[in-house]
Design an enzyme around this catalytic site. Structure first.
Site, PDB file in Angstrom:
ATOM      1  N   SER A 109      44.521  42.366  32.906  1.00  0.00           N
ATOM      2  CA  SER A 109      43.677  41.698  31.905  1.00  0.00           C
ATOM      3  C   SER A 109      42.221  41.778  32.339  1.00  0.00           C
ATOM      4  CB  SER A 109      44.090  40.229  31.767  1.00  0.00           C
ATOM      5  OG  SER A 109      43.155  39.505  31.007  1.00  0.00           O
ATOM      6  N   TYR A 118      45.872  31.563  35.264  1.00  0.00           N
ATOM      7  CA  TYR A 118      46.035  32.872  34.645  1.00  0.00           C
ATOM      8  C   TYR A 118      45.123  33.907  35.296  1.00  0.00           C
ATOM      9  CZ  TYR A 118      46.034  36.438  30.933  1.00  0.00           C
ATOM     10  OH  TYR A 118      46.138  37.609  30.228  1.00  0.00           O
TER      11      TYR A 118
END
Length: 701
Positions: A577, A590
């Site tokens: 990501s 995250y």
């Protein structure tokens, strides 16, 4: 249930009444090809002589409709038939210079083409044009080939069919065989068919229906006679059992260890191959039998068989099963080296001055006592079909040996078929394979939007895909959809919890059993969560670390093991990501886990480089459409963190990018394919590719 006792497909008069002559031929062909007891995939041939209007003269002319080169009667459409003028085919007799020159007759067939049909006529065309019947079938039924492959084939053919079926000695398909069929038929009026020793059955009729019913009746008669003879003799099948099959769990554990090594050692010139496992009752009966070794050494009889299976299989001794690591590779390597040397010696003994060069000398069929049969080919469908052909060969050997004595074709005849210049020309005409043919990808999170898009992209380039996902219902649906779109041979699904070590190991074991191993890992399973640091619970932190860090480690480690065992390199792609490069507010767990994925990929790249295993990262950002993580609280949380309405999220992320463009699952798939494809990124490892439409803070440094 005894398969021979199952009725053949019935002719549907109501459906037939709606069809013209060409349609009836297609219907008959598909019906015959739907039952592997009648003929195998790509085997056999059908024809009809149909009166049509000549587009040049406007006169009625007789046209031979016959299955074209390389077709399959079970799945072909009308465009699969070659069409030729019968008067021109008959005129070819005046050009025939004898057996030594019969291959040149194939060059005349295009001159006989009716109505500019582009479908190439097959080598079997003269067999159909030379017989005087309106409808002709040439099938390869196991029961008839069994009789044709017996030592006393001629006498037994007379006995089985009570004089209604003739017999000819083996002769390679071609113009000469067509002439001999016609001569034999003329000398024996009233026949229903002719058996060609070691090959198959020719049968005919005045109508398509009569031809079909004659064909299946003759096959049923052969089946019935063989069953009665077996029963009367009471001979143990294949000499009786020598060993018993392994329990399923032990079998699968053995295969998961053995097949990646076998697959890697079988790669010829760096070309990857795929494996297909068959553990059917008929295969196990053969590989577990007393007669396995002597019968396997005899090879197959029907030329349609050994064209796809090679002249004989490799039998792997059970002593190899308990080995692992370098010892397993050494022992399997020695077996394959001996097989290749034996095959090269066969080539040297039999080659002609005009023979094509030696082809891949590795085995196609590998027999594993107590386990089953593995077939190896450039793609999954070819491997599966090769296995089906060898099952036909097993059926032939079983029936022939139970009644008489099975005999294979002479070695030179086998070679002349396998290295026939006409077959070589057919191979040379085949289109260039797609880049990922022979490759296997395992995609975690495969049932999600990004996972599906990646799978579709890899499948579109010829790859096979093992979808892994924790959501069984979604997994089943996606697997079914992709199999329907890309072919059932190319797609499998396996439930996998990436946080569970045993589940991950089981997923890779399943990939080894289904395809032979894994060449491409796409680590894509994920979640997303948001919370301020002071509200981030340990449970939330651990959940992110478990799925996104530990999960990526587990699937990467198991992929690494399989790729190392195969010894043919590999590509690992981590779907991380933008948040692995730059932190976002209220997403500590995250972001930290995604950063771990990037560093993990670098570690795999470092240790994998000496083995040819590459590892790279694709960093998406804000893939909203089709992405499962945006269907839960993540969407609500990100909207709240950015102080915007939830419905404005896509526009928000698009507008904050440098390019002002949205990012879709297909964009991530394209980047993944770049890293997966050896011809595009063979020299890329340890790299990061951002797919975020431009984010200045996430620029790699």
């Amino acid at each position: 249930m005894n398969p021979s006792a199952t009725p053949f497909p019935r002719w549907d008069d109501a459906r037939a009444a709606t069809l013209d002559e060409a349609g009836l031929l297609l219907y008959r062909s598909n019906l015959l090809g739907s039952d592997l007891r009648i003929t195998n995939y790509g085997g056999g041939n059908t024809s009809a002589k149909i009166w049509q209007t000549d587009p040049l003269t406007g006169q009625r002319t007789e046209v031979l409709w016959v299955k074209g080169s390389g077709g399959d009667v079970g799945s072909m459409k009308l465009d699969g038939f070659a069409t030729l003028y019968m008067d021109k085919l008959r005129a070819l007799k005046g050009l025939y210079r004898g057996l030594a020159h019969e291959d040149e007759m194939v060059g005349y067939l295009p001159h006989c083409t009716f109505n500019l049909n582009s479908r190439a006529a097959s080598i079997d065309t003269p067999l159909h044009s030379s017989l005087p019947y309106a409808h002709v079938d040439h099938m390869h039924p196991d029961a008839v080939i069994a009789i044709a492959a017996m030592a006393n084939s001629e006498a037994l053919t007379q006995r089985v069919f009570e004089g209604t079926v003739g017999w000819l000695p083996w002769l390679r398909p071609g113009y000469e065989l067509g002439q001999r069929l016609a001569e034999y038929n003329a000398a024996h009026p009233g026949l229903r068919g002719i058996v060609l020793a070691g090959h198959g059955l020719f049968s005919w009729g005045d109508t398509s229906k009569a031809c079909y019913e004659n064909t299946v009746d003759l096959i049923a008669r052969a089946q019935q006679w063989l069953a009665q003879e077996r029963s009367a003799r009471g001979t143990p099948v294949f000499g009786g059992a020598a060993v018993q099959s392994l329990p399923e769990a032990e079998r699968d554990a053995t295969l998961a260890r053995l097949l990646p090594v076998l697959r890697g050692l079988s790669a010829e010139g760096g070309a990857h191959k795929l494996l297909h496992l068959n553990t059917s009752p008929e295969v196990l009966e053969f590989v577990n039998s007393q007669d396995l070794a002597p019968l396997a050494a005899l090879g197959t009889s029907c030329p349609d068989h050994f064209l796809r299976t090679k002249i004989r299989p490799l039998v792997v001794p059970e002593a190899v099963y308990g080995l692992s690591g370098a010892e397993l590779k050494a022992q399997l390597g020695a077996l394959l080296a001996a097989y290749r040397a034996d095959y090269a010696a066969y080539y040297e003994r039999c080659q002609r001055p005009w023979s094509p060069a030696l082809r891949d000398p590795n085995p196609v069929v590998v027999l594993l006592p107590r386990i089953g049969m593995v077939t190896i080919a450039k793609d999954k469908a070819t491997a599966r079909i090769a296995g089906e052909f060898y099952v036909n060969a097993i059926n032939v050997m079983r029936e022939a040996n139970a009644v008489d004595r099975y005999v294979g074709l002479p070695e030179q005849e086998c070679f002349d078929i396998e290295y026939w210049l006409l077959e070589e020309a057919k191979l040379q005409r085949m289109p260039k394979p797609k880049p990922l043919v022979g490759k296997v990808a395992l995609v975690t999170g495969g049932a999600g939007g990004i996972g599906q898009a990646i799978a579709k992209r890899l499948l579109s380039e010829g790859g096979c895909v093992m979808l892994a996902d924790i959501d069984q219902e979604a997994l089943d649906g996606v697997t079914s959809d992709l199999a329907q779109a890309h072919g059932k041979d190319h797609v499998r699904g396996v439930r996998c919890d990436v946080t569970d070590e045993a589940s991950v190991i089981a997923a890779f074991d399943r990939a080894a059993i289904e395809f032979g191993g894994v060449d491409i890992l796409v680590s894509n399973a994920g979640i997303a969560s948001a919370a301020p640091i002071d509200e981030t619970s340990l449970a939330l932190w651990n959940k992110n670390q478990s799925i996104l860090a530990t999960g990526y480690f587990l699937v990467g480690r198991e992929a690494f093991k399989v790729m190392k065992a195969q010894g043919t390199g590999g590509s690992m792609v981590m779907i991380a990501s933008k948040n692995g490069m730059v932190a976002s507010a209220q997403a500590t767990a995250y972001c930290a886990a995604k950063a771990a994925e990037i560093q993990l990929s670098r570690s795999f790249a470092l240790e994998g480089a000496p083995l040819g295993i590459r590892s790279n990262v694709v960093n998406p950002d804000a893939v909203i459409r089709g992405s499962k993580i945006w269907t839960g609280k993540w969407s609500e949380e990100r909207a709240a963190a950015n102080k915007i309405p939830e419905q404005d999220l896509e526009a928000f992320y698009r507008d904050r990018s440098l390019l002002k463009r949205s990012v879709f699952p297909e964009d991530i798939a394209e980047a993944t394919y770049f890293f997966a494809a050896e011809h595009l990124s063979a020299k890329s490892t340890g790299n990061i590719l951002n797919v975020d439409a431009g984010n200045l803070a996430a620029f790699t440094r």
